[in-house]
Design a protein around this motif. Sequence first.
Motif, PDB file in Angstrom:
ATOM      1  N   PHE A  30     123.688  53.636 120.684  1.00 32.55           N
ATOM      2  CA  PHE A  30     124.981  52.939 120.662  1.00 32.55           C
ATOM      3  C   PHE A  30     125.361  52.316 121.997  1.00 32.55           C
ATOM      4  N   MET A  31     124.680  52.706 123.054  1.00 33.39           N
ATOM      5  CA  MET A  31     125.078  52.234 124.376  1.00 33.39           C
ATOM      6  C   MET A  31     124.039  51.284 124.961  1.00 33.39           C
ATOM      7  N   ARG A  32     124.525  50.340 125.730  1.00 34.66           N
ATOM      8  CA  ARG A  32     123.618  49.432 126.421  1.00 34.66           C
ATOM      9  C   ARG A  32     122.820  50.254 127.437  1.00 34.66           C
ATOM     10  N   ALA A  33     121.519  50.063 127.442  1.00 40.06           N
ATOM     11  CA  ALA A  33     120.652  50.943 128.243  1.00 40.06           C
ATOM     12  C   ALA A  33     121.020  50.912 129.724  1.00 40.06           C
ATOM     13  N   ASP A  34     121.451  49.758 130.225  1.00 36.37           N
ATOM     14  CA  ASP A  34     121.716  49.640 131.665  1.00 36.37           C
ATOM     15  C   ASP A  34     123.049  50.271 132.074  1.00 36.37           C
ATOM     16  N   THR A  35     123.794  50.776 131.100  1.00 29.68           N
ATOM     17  CA  THR A  35     125.095  51.354 131.451  1.00 29.68           C
ATOM     18  C   THR A  35     125.018  52.864 131.689  1.00 29.68           C
ATOM     19  N   TYR A  36     123.849  53.459 131.409  1.00 27.93           N
ATOM     20  CA  TYR A  36     123.722  54.899 131.690  1.00 27.93           C
ATOM     21  C   TYR A  36     123.702  55.108 133.207  1.00 27.93           C
ATOM     22  N   PRO A  37     124.545  55.994 133.715  1.00 29.97           N
ATOM     23  CA  PRO A  37     124.604  56.175 135.174  1.00 29.97           C
ATOM     24  C   PRO A  37     123.265  56.667 135.738  1.00 29.97           C
ATOM     25  N   GLN A  38     122.916  56.156 136.911  1.00 29.47           N
ATOM     26  CA  GLN A  38     121.667  56.588 137.554  1.00 29.47           C
ATOM     27  C   GLN A  38     121.737  58.070 137.935  1.00 29.47           C
ATOM     28  N   THR A  39     122.959  58.556 138.062  1.00 28.07           N
ATOM     29  CA  THR A  39     123.138  59.973 138.421  1.00 28.07           C
ATOM     30  C   THR A  39     123.134  60.876 137.197  1.00 28.07           C
ATOM     31  N   GLY A  40     122.866  60.305 136.027  1.00 29.63           N
ATOM     32  CA  GLY A  40     122.834  61.097 134.807  1.00 29.63           C
ATOM     33  C   GLY A  40     124.165  61.062 134.077  1.00 29.63           C
ATOM     34  N   GLY A  41     124.131  61.555 132.842  1.00 27.44           N
ATOM     35  CA  GLY A  41     125.353  61.585 132.043  1.00 27.44           C
ATOM     36  C   GLY A  41     125.427  60.402 131.097  1.00 27.44           C
ATOM     37  N   PHE A  66     141.089  39.220 125.567  1.00 31.12           N
ATOM     38  CA  PHE A  66     139.687  39.499 125.887  1.00 31.12           C
ATOM     39  C   PHE A  66     139.387  40.992 125.814  1.00 31.12           C
ATOM     40  N   SER A  67     138.224  41.313 125.259  1.00 23.62           N
ATOM     41  CA  SER A  67     137.717  42.686 125.306  1.00 23.62           C
ATOM     42  C   SER A  67     136.212  42.624 125.457  1.00 23.62           C
ATOM     43  N   SER A  68     135.682  43.502 126.295  1.00 21.86           N
ATOM     44  CA  SER A  68     134.224  43.520 126.479  1.00 21.86           C
ATOM     45  C   SER A  68     133.559  44.510 125.519  1.00 21.86           C
ATOM     46  N   ASP A  69     134.226  45.613 125.220  1.00 21.42           N
ATOM     47  CA  ASP A  69     133.636  46.717 124.470  1.00 21.42           C
ATOM     48  C   ASP A  69     132.567  47.440 125.284  1.00 21.42           C
ATOM     49  N   TYR A  70     132.595  47.288 126.589  1.00 19.81           N
ATOM     50  CA  TYR A  70     131.680  48.036 127.450  1.00 19.81           C
ATOM     51  C   TYR A  70     131.820  49.532 127.164  1.00 19.81           C
ATOM     52  N   PRO A  71     130.760  50.307 127.155  1.00 17.49           N
ATOM     53  CA  PRO A  71     129.346  50.002 127.408  1.00 17.49           C
ATOM     54  C   PRO A  71     128.521  49.934 126.118  1.00 17.49           C
ATOM     55  N   GLU A  87     129.825  39.825 127.102  1.00 20.35           N
ATOM     56  CA  GLU A  87     130.000  39.490 128.507  1.00 20.35           C
ATOM     57  C   GLU A  87     131.111  38.454 128.664  1.00 20.35           C
ATOM     58  N   LEU A  88     131.804  38.549 129.758  1.00 24.85           N
ATOM     59  CA  LEU A  88     132.873  37.586 130.033  1.00 24.85           C
ATOM     60  C   LEU A  88     132.326  36.151 130.033  1.00 24.85           C
ATOM     61  N   GLU A  89     131.139  36.001 130.609  1.00 21.21           N
ATOM     62  CA  GLU A  89     130.536  34.656 130.673  1.00 21.21           C
ATOM     63  C   GLU A  89     130.296  34.101 129.268  1.00 21.21           C
ATOM     64  N   HIS A  90     129.869  34.982 128.381  1.00 21.91           N
ATOM     65  CA  HIS A  90     129.585  34.567 127.012  1.00 21.91           C
ATOM     66  C   HIS A  90     130.868  34.082 126.325  1.00 21.91           C
ATOM     67  N   VAL A  91     131.918  34.892 126.413  1.00 18.17           N
ATOM     68  CA  VAL A  91     133.183  34.519 125.764  1.00 18.17           C
ATOM     69  C   VAL A  91     133.724  33.240 126.391  1.00 18.17           C
ATOM     70  N   SER A  92     133.596  33.175 127.701  1.00 24.18           N
ATOM     71  CA  SER A  92     134.064  32.009 128.435  1.00 24.18           C
ATOM     72  C   SER A  92     133.355  30.733 127.956  1.00 24.18           C
ATOM     73  N   SER A  93     132.075  30.870 127.675  1.00 22.14           N
ATOM     74  CA  SER A  93     131.302  29.686 127.279  1.00 22.14           C
ATOM     75  C   SER A  93     131.573  29.261 125.842  1.00 22.14           C
ATOM     76  N   ARG A  94     132.107  30.169 125.034  1.00 19.54           N
ATOM     77  CA  ARG A  94     132.312  29.843 123.618  1.00 19.54           C
ATOM     78  C   ARG A  94     133.717  29.338 123.306  1.00 19.54           C
ATOM     79  N   LEU A  95     134.654  29.592 124.206  1.00 16.85           N
ATOM     80  CA  LEU A  95     136.039  29.183 123.947  1.00 16.85           C
ATOM     81  C   LEU A  95     136.428  28.017 124.856  1.00 16.85           C
ATOM     82  N   PRO A  96     137.347  27.186 124.416  1.00 13.73           N
ATOM     83  CA  PRO A  96     137.723  26.023 125.218  1.00 13.73           C
ATOM     84  C   PRO A  96     138.334  26.454 126.558  1.00 13.73           C
ATOM     85  N   GLN A  97     138.075  25.651 127.553  1.00 13.88           N
ATOM     86  CA  GLN A  97     138.591  25.961 128.889  1.00 13.88           C
ATOM     87  C   GLN A  97     140.117  26.089 128.875  1.00 13.88           C
TER      88      GLN A  97
END
Lengths: 371, 119
Positions: A56-67, A319-324, A330-340
């Motif tokens: 369920f979690m993005r792999a890069d969001t797991y802390p390097q310190t564990g958990g 805006f919501s990211s739903d991290y992690p 991503e903010l960039e993704h939402v930004s690119s899909r909606l009008p400035q």
Amino acid sequence: MYQGPVIDCDVHHARRTDAELLEYLSPGWREYITDRGPAGIMPLTVQDGLANPHGFMRADTYPQTGGPAGSDYATLRRQVLDRADVRRAILTFGDDSHVAGHHNPYFANELARALNDWSVERWLSLDRRLASSIMVASQLPDLAAAEIRRHAANPRMVQVMMVDNPFNYPFGHPVFHPIYEAAEECGRPIAVHGGAGGWANPASTGGGNVNLYFEAHTLWPQVVMTHLVSFISHGVFEKFPRLRLLLIEAGSAWLPSLLWRFDTEYKGLRREVPWLRRLPSEYFSQHVWVTTQPLEISPQRGQIVELLGWIEGDRKLVFSSDYPHWDADELEHVSSRLPQAWHRRVFFDNALAFYGWQEADLPASAVAAPA
Amino acid sequence: MSVDVGALDDFAEGAVRVIEADGREIGVVRWSGRLYALSNVCVHQSGPVCRGILSARLTAAAPGCMELDATTPVIACPWHGWEYDVRTGAAIWDSTYRLRTYPVSVASGRVLVDLARPA
């Protein structure tokens, strides 16, 4: 890409260990949960749900310190708070958000209380940009209302979160109204999170319980549709005219067709709901806001924008990211899909208006001004 | 142009009767002793609105209540249930949607509907 201030309305934080939460339980409940001899402690989270083949979690969001993902402030700060000019991130819990899915209502109520204290002490104390949802055990609406009032004086406990459905009645049902009475009284919106009633409790969809996560995730908005229709049909906004509702993690492209149908049904079936004084879409317009994630991807960019124009997307989307989570936007993704022209409102102003904040209420920008 | 649509005694209290006049179908309602006339063509899908249920308007002071407003007669189209205030022809949910209404009068025990002008 948008580079202005941001309010992220859906950031899932988590406990690193069970022990972190146990210290917030009363001695009696702590004893009940922990002292089972070789059986170990009782599970603190609802043991149910369909497995995600990715996890369920993005792999890069797991802390390097564990958990678990979302359990480490330094990681969350680097990946969410400092990635953009985030002035506020609203914490929405992780697996613990399913507290209303517990069968034991007394245990659930104690867990909700402990989770909220844990969130205040272990997270809000770390960074002024963080705010938290108030988790409630809606199995016991009167006690849930008391829990909301307990946090009324803390302006960083910003919304009442409802996810699982303990009664199999959609959330407009009067059994839940003590929660809304307290929320209105305390000036807190209700946040209904996708998966509500479709995770730990039946039915996961209107047609029955699905078998694959692929099906469940595709149909995720169904549950939120049901709750939205229920809120309006049962006259929640007539009874609590200052109440606001946020729909989280259910997308938004389905709203125009639902509201068109809802209005049409009202014209023919008003006799059944004479307490409604306006078209359903008017209640939506006045009381309901919607988070962006997951922003539906239309074949052509203009199509989703045109569709969201029907619900005043530039005014109603926050805006919501739903991290992690694995499907975070991503903010960039939402930004690119909606009008400035929508950016400032969707990423910041609409959430300010929804929560009733002024920009000065939030921490100043932590982003260095360009040289 | 007033059209004689029948004797007053032919129009029962609390009922709607559809008559034909000058090629038009018109519903004539007698409610609390007063007469109202309105087009039998629903603005939704042209259904025979006056063949539907005539009742006092259902209201509610709060969610979950069900009360009766006896002063407001409502006709519900049998095709999709769209409701109109018989007195004005206005749809209950949006007064910009309206059935055409006609002036009604009684002379010498006869009911006269004026087709030439709106009520």
